[in-house]
Design a protein around this motif. Structure first.
Motif, PDB file in Angstrom:
ATOM      1  N   VAL A 222       0.836  -1.205   0.000  1.00 52.84           N
ATOM      2  CA  VAL A 222       0.000   0.000   0.000  1.00 52.84           C
ATOM      3  C   VAL A 222       0.870   1.254   0.000  1.00 52.84           C
ATOM      4  N   GLY A 223       1.994   1.218   0.744  1.00 48.22           N
ATOM      5  CA  GLY A 223       2.895   2.356   0.775  1.00 48.22           C
ATOM      6  C   GLY A 223       3.465   2.680  -0.592  1.00 48.22           C
ATOM      7  N   GLY A 224       3.650   1.650  -1.439  1.00 52.47           N
ATOM      8  CA  GLY A 224       4.200   1.863  -2.762  1.00 52.47           C
ATOM      9  C   GLY A 224       3.174   2.298  -3.792  1.00 52.47           C
ATOM     10  N   TYR A 225       1.904   1.845  -3.642  1.00 51.37           N
ATOM     11  CA  TYR A 225       0.926   2.068  -4.703  1.00 51.37           C
ATOM     12  C   TYR A 225      -0.280   2.914  -4.284  1.00 51.37           C
ATOM     13  N   ALA A 226      -0.574   2.970  -2.995  1.00 48.66           N
ATOM     14  CA  ALA A 226      -1.714   3.773  -2.532  1.00 48.66           C
ATOM     15  C   ALA A 226      -1.395   4.382  -1.172  1.00 48.66           C
ATOM     16  N   PRO A 227      -0.378   5.255  -1.100  1.00 49.73           N
ATOM     17  CA  PRO A 227       0.103   5.745   0.201  1.00 49.73           C
ATOM     18  C   PRO A 227      -0.945   6.511   1.002  1.00 49.73           C
ATOM     19  N   ARG A 228      -1.979   7.043   0.337  1.00 52.50           N
ATOM     20  CA  ARG A 228      -3.002   7.787   1.070  1.00 52.50           C
ATOM     21  C   ARG A 228      -3.818   6.875   1.981  1.00 52.50           C
ATOM     22  N   TRP A 229      -3.772   5.567   1.724  1.00 56.50           N
ATOM     23  CA  TRP A 229      -4.544   4.626   2.535  1.00 56.50           C
ATOM     24  C   TRP A 229      -3.670   3.802   3.470  1.00 56.50           C
ATOM     25  N   LEU A 230      -2.406   4.193   3.568  1.00 51.68           N
ATOM     26  CA  LEU A 230      -1.473   3.459   4.420  1.00 51.68           C
ATOM     27  C   LEU A 230      -1.887   3.497   5.889  1.00 51.68           C
ATOM     28  N   PHE A 231      -2.483   4.590   6.296  1.00 47.60           N
ATOM     29  CA  PHE A 231      -2.873   4.719   7.698  1.00 47.60           C
ATOM     30  C   PHE A 231      -3.856   3.621   8.108  1.00 47.60           C
ATOM     31  N   GLY A 232      -4.677   3.160   7.160  1.00 45.22           N
ATOM     32  CA  GLY A 232      -5.644   2.114   7.480  1.00 45.22           C
ATOM     33  C   GLY A 232      -4.980   0.801   7.846  1.00 45.22           C
ATOM     34  N   VAL A 233      -3.917   0.434   7.113  1.00 40.46           N
ATOM     35  CA  VAL A 233      -3.187  -0.804   7.408  1.00 40.46           C
ATOM     36  C   VAL A 233      -2.564  -0.724   8.797  1.00 40.46           C
ATOM     37  N   ASP A 234      -1.971   0.426   9.112  1.00 39.30           N
ATOM     38  CA  ASP A 234      -1.311   0.565  10.410  1.00 39.30           C
ATOM     39  C   ASP A 234      -2.315   0.608  11.555  1.00 39.30           C
ATOM     40  N   MET A 235      -3.498   1.121  11.304  1.00 42.99           N
ATOM     41  CA  MET A 235      -4.546   1.071  12.322  1.00 42.99           C
ATOM     42  C   MET A 235      -4.936  -0.373  12.627  1.00 42.99           C
ATOM     43  N   ILE A 236      -5.037  -1.195  11.588  1.00 44.60           N
ATOM     44  CA  ILE A 236      -5.361  -2.613  11.792  1.00 44.60           C
ATOM     45  C   ILE A 236      -4.235  -3.306  12.566  1.00 44.60           C
ATOM     46  N   PHE A 273       2.320   2.065  15.994  1.00 49.67           N
ATOM     47  CA  PHE A 273       1.567   1.934  14.743  1.00 49.67           C
ATOM     48  C   PHE A 273       0.353   2.867  14.735  1.00 49.67           C
ATOM     49  N   PHE A 274      -0.301   3.029  15.886  1.00 50.80           N
ATOM     50  CA  PHE A 274      -1.479   3.899  15.950  1.00 50.80           C
ATOM     51  C   PHE A 274      -1.103   5.362  15.707  1.00 50.80           C
ATOM     52  N   LEU A 275      -0.106   5.857  16.437  1.00 52.05           N
ATOM     53  CA  LEU A 275       0.314   7.244  16.253  1.00 52.05           C
ATOM     54  C   LEU A 275       0.953   7.451  14.881  1.00 52.05           C
ATOM     55  N   GLY A 276       1.665   6.421  14.395  1.00 50.20           N
ATOM     56  CA  GLY A 276       2.220   6.496  13.048  1.00 50.20           C
ATOM     57  C   GLY A 276       1.124   6.602  12.009  1.00 50.20           C
ATOM     58  N   ALA A 277       0.007   5.886  12.231  1.00 48.71           N
ATOM     59  CA  ALA A 277      -1.124   5.967  11.298  1.00 48.71           C
ATOM     60  C   ALA A 277      -1.699   7.378  11.271  1.00 48.71           C
ATOM     61  N   LEU A 278      -1.782   8.014  12.443  1.00 51.07           N
ATOM     62  CA  LEU A 278      -2.298   9.385  12.491  1.00 51.07           C
ATOM     63  C   LEU A 278      -1.371  10.342  11.739  1.00 51.07           C
ATOM     64  N   SER A 279      -0.034  10.151  11.899  1.00 46.72           N
ATOM     65  CA  SER A 279       0.903  11.031  11.194  1.00 46.72           C
ATOM     66  C   SER A 279       0.886  10.764   9.692  1.00 46.72           C
ATOM     67  N   LEU A 281      -1.782   9.810   8.058  1.00 48.03           N
ATOM     68  CA  LEU A 281      -3.019  10.455   7.634  1.00 48.03           C
ATOM     69  C   LEU A 281      -2.806  11.952   7.440  1.00 48.03           C
ATOM     70  N   ALA A 282      -2.100  12.574   8.404  1.00 45.33           N
ATOM     71  CA  ALA A 282      -1.833  14.010   8.311  1.00 45.33           C
ATOM     72  C   ALA A 282      -0.930  14.327   7.120  1.00 45.33           C
ATOM     73  N   GLY A 283       0.058  13.466   6.864  1.00 45.73           N
ATOM     74  CA  GLY A 283       0.979  13.711   5.766  1.00 45.73           C
ATOM     75  C   GLY A 283       0.350  13.501   4.405  1.00 45.73           C
ATOM     76  N   ALA A 284      -0.403  12.390   4.239  1.00 44.90           N
ATOM     77  CA  ALA A 284      -0.945  12.030   2.932  1.00 44.90           C
ATOM     78  C   ALA A 284      -2.166  12.869   2.547  1.00 44.90           C
ATOM     79  N   TRP A 285      -3.003  13.211   3.517  1.00 50.26           N
ATOM     80  CA  TRP A 285      -4.258  13.897   3.201  1.00 50.26           C
ATOM     81  C   TRP A 285      -4.202  15.398   3.424  1.00 50.26           C
ATOM     82  N   PHE A 286      -3.295  15.862   4.297  1.00 49.55           N
ATOM     83  CA  PHE A 286      -3.257  17.291   4.629  1.00 49.55           C
ATOM     84  C   PHE A 286      -1.878  17.900   4.405  1.00 49.55           C
TER      85      PHE A 286
END
Length: 390
Positions: A222-236, A273-279, A281-286
């Motif tokens: 996901v990091g290579g092909y859809a980085p905007r959704w990477l936060f979802g994997v790390d949340m899981i 992983f949880f806090l990394g997912a939030l960061s 999300l902030a990096g990819a979407w904002f």
């Protein structure tokens, strides 16, 4: 050399080399970052931390514990000292690469040989194992991922006019970090932290390690092909790991600094992983710059904390000292969190006029941590000791 206390147990020479390299290469990274050295700062930092710092700590711990996991005889000192010599040569050649870039190829060769020889030793032990093979199997897989990452770093540095070598570097970092630096201590942590905590009734979920490595592979994809959704994997990942840790029912809080240091480290695994997912999300979407904060949350919160805690316990336990730790250990484990806090502030300071101030603070805190570790346990590491830590 073989008769010296320093070389009598596998953890001693590897821990010593890891501590020296942790201080040395962080200082060199500071110089490279400001352009005072003729080497790419990103390469120096990533490669040295992966293979010349953390790998030495991994060797020190797994050469001690892997035979125990498999219920076989300890590894002969001549075998692990060959690996140690290879790691020393890798360190020296990497230092030479600061002025002679082609020496980096020698570094990669020495590290590749040390990993290959380690895999050969561990596979031989694994085949003779009379105990459960699950954890040893995944340790071998993790070392294999480390060997793959080492190869990717080599490919990233081979001159090629029409090659996108930057991709090799990014995958070297991702594979090496998640599938090697994080996965290997995760395997060990879910076995040893409950054991050290005397939670004897805990049984790891049979699907846990397969789920973790599967999600880590998905993280890379996901990091290579859809980085905007990477936060979802790390949340899981955070949810899976957090749920499993709750199942252990660790005796936390605990007055024993050695135990709460281990507990703190394993709690940082899902939290990182949880806090990394939030960061992410902030990096990819904002478009908020985070300076690789997700990696450093895990590298400092989980990886460094658990290596410091495991290292302290192994040094005391195998050095003839009491495992009853004192105020020094409490301060040591608190120091790991100061290092993490310094790195978090650095990410928040990106783009500000105070960036280099906080950069220097982050470097200083890292160096102080390992110097403090040396003050507490250096004599025991070098010579062995009897008695109680004050």
């Amino acid at each position: 050399m073989m008769k010296s206390p320093l070389f009598s147990q596998p953890h001693r020479p590897f821990f010593l080399l890891g501590i020296l390299n942790a201080v040395l290469f962080m200082l060199l990274f500071r110089l490279a970052y400001i352009g005072a050295l003729g080497i790419d700062a990103k390469l120096l930092h990533a490669y040295s931390m992966f293979f010349l710092v953390f790998t030495n700590f991994f060797y020190g711990f797994t050469y001690t514990t892997f035979p125990r996991f498999c219920a076989t005889a300890p590894i002969d000192s001549r075998r692990y000292l060959r690996v140690w010599v290879l790691q020393v040569l890798a360190t020296l050649s990497f230092l030479a690469a600061l002025w002679l870039p082609f020496a980096f190829y020698a570094t990669v060769l020495f590290v590749a040989t040390s990993l290959a020889y380690t895999l050969r030793i561990f596979l031989g032990i694994y085949r003779r194992a009379s105990a459960s093979r699950e954890d040893p199997y995944w340790i071998i897989v993790a070392y294999g991922m480390g060997a793959l990452a080492n190869l990717l770093f080599l490919l990233a540095e081979i001159p090629c006019t029409h090659c996108r070598t930057g991709i090799f570097f990014e995958y070297a970092v991702s594979v090496g970090f998640y599938l090697y630096l994080i996965f290997l201590p995760t395997v060990v942590a879910f076995r040893m932290v409950p054991l050290f905590s005397r939670v004897m009734e805990y049984r790891k979920s049979p699907w846990l390690l397969q789920a973790v490595i599967g999600l880590l592979l998905l993280h890379l994809l996901v990091g290579g092909y859809a980085p905007r959704w990477l936060f979802g994997v790390d949340m899981i990942l955070a949810g899976v790991l957090g749920w499993e840790i709750l199942r252990i029912e660790l005796p936390f809080p605990n007055r024993d600094p050695m135990l709460w240091g281990l507990h703190l480290a394993i709690f940082w695994l899902p939290l990182g992983f949880f806090l990394g997912a939030l960061s992410e999300l902030a990096g990819a979407w904002f478009s908020v710059p985070m300076l690789r904060l997700p990696l450093h949350l895990l590298a400092l919160g989980f990886l460094t904390t658990i290596l410091v805690a495991f290292g302290a316990r192994v040094t005391l336990g195998h050095g003839g000292a009491s495992l009853r730790s004192g105020r020094g250990s409490s301060l040591l484990f608190a120091s790991t969190q100061l290092v993490l806090l310094g790195r978090l502030i650095l990410s928040l300071a990106v783009g500000s006029g105070a960036f280099f101030l906080f950069f220097d603070l982050s470097v200083a805190l890292w160096i102080a941590l390992f110097l403090f570790w040396s003050v507490l346990y250096g004599r025991i590491l070098l010579f062995g000791a009897r008695g109680r830590e004050e």
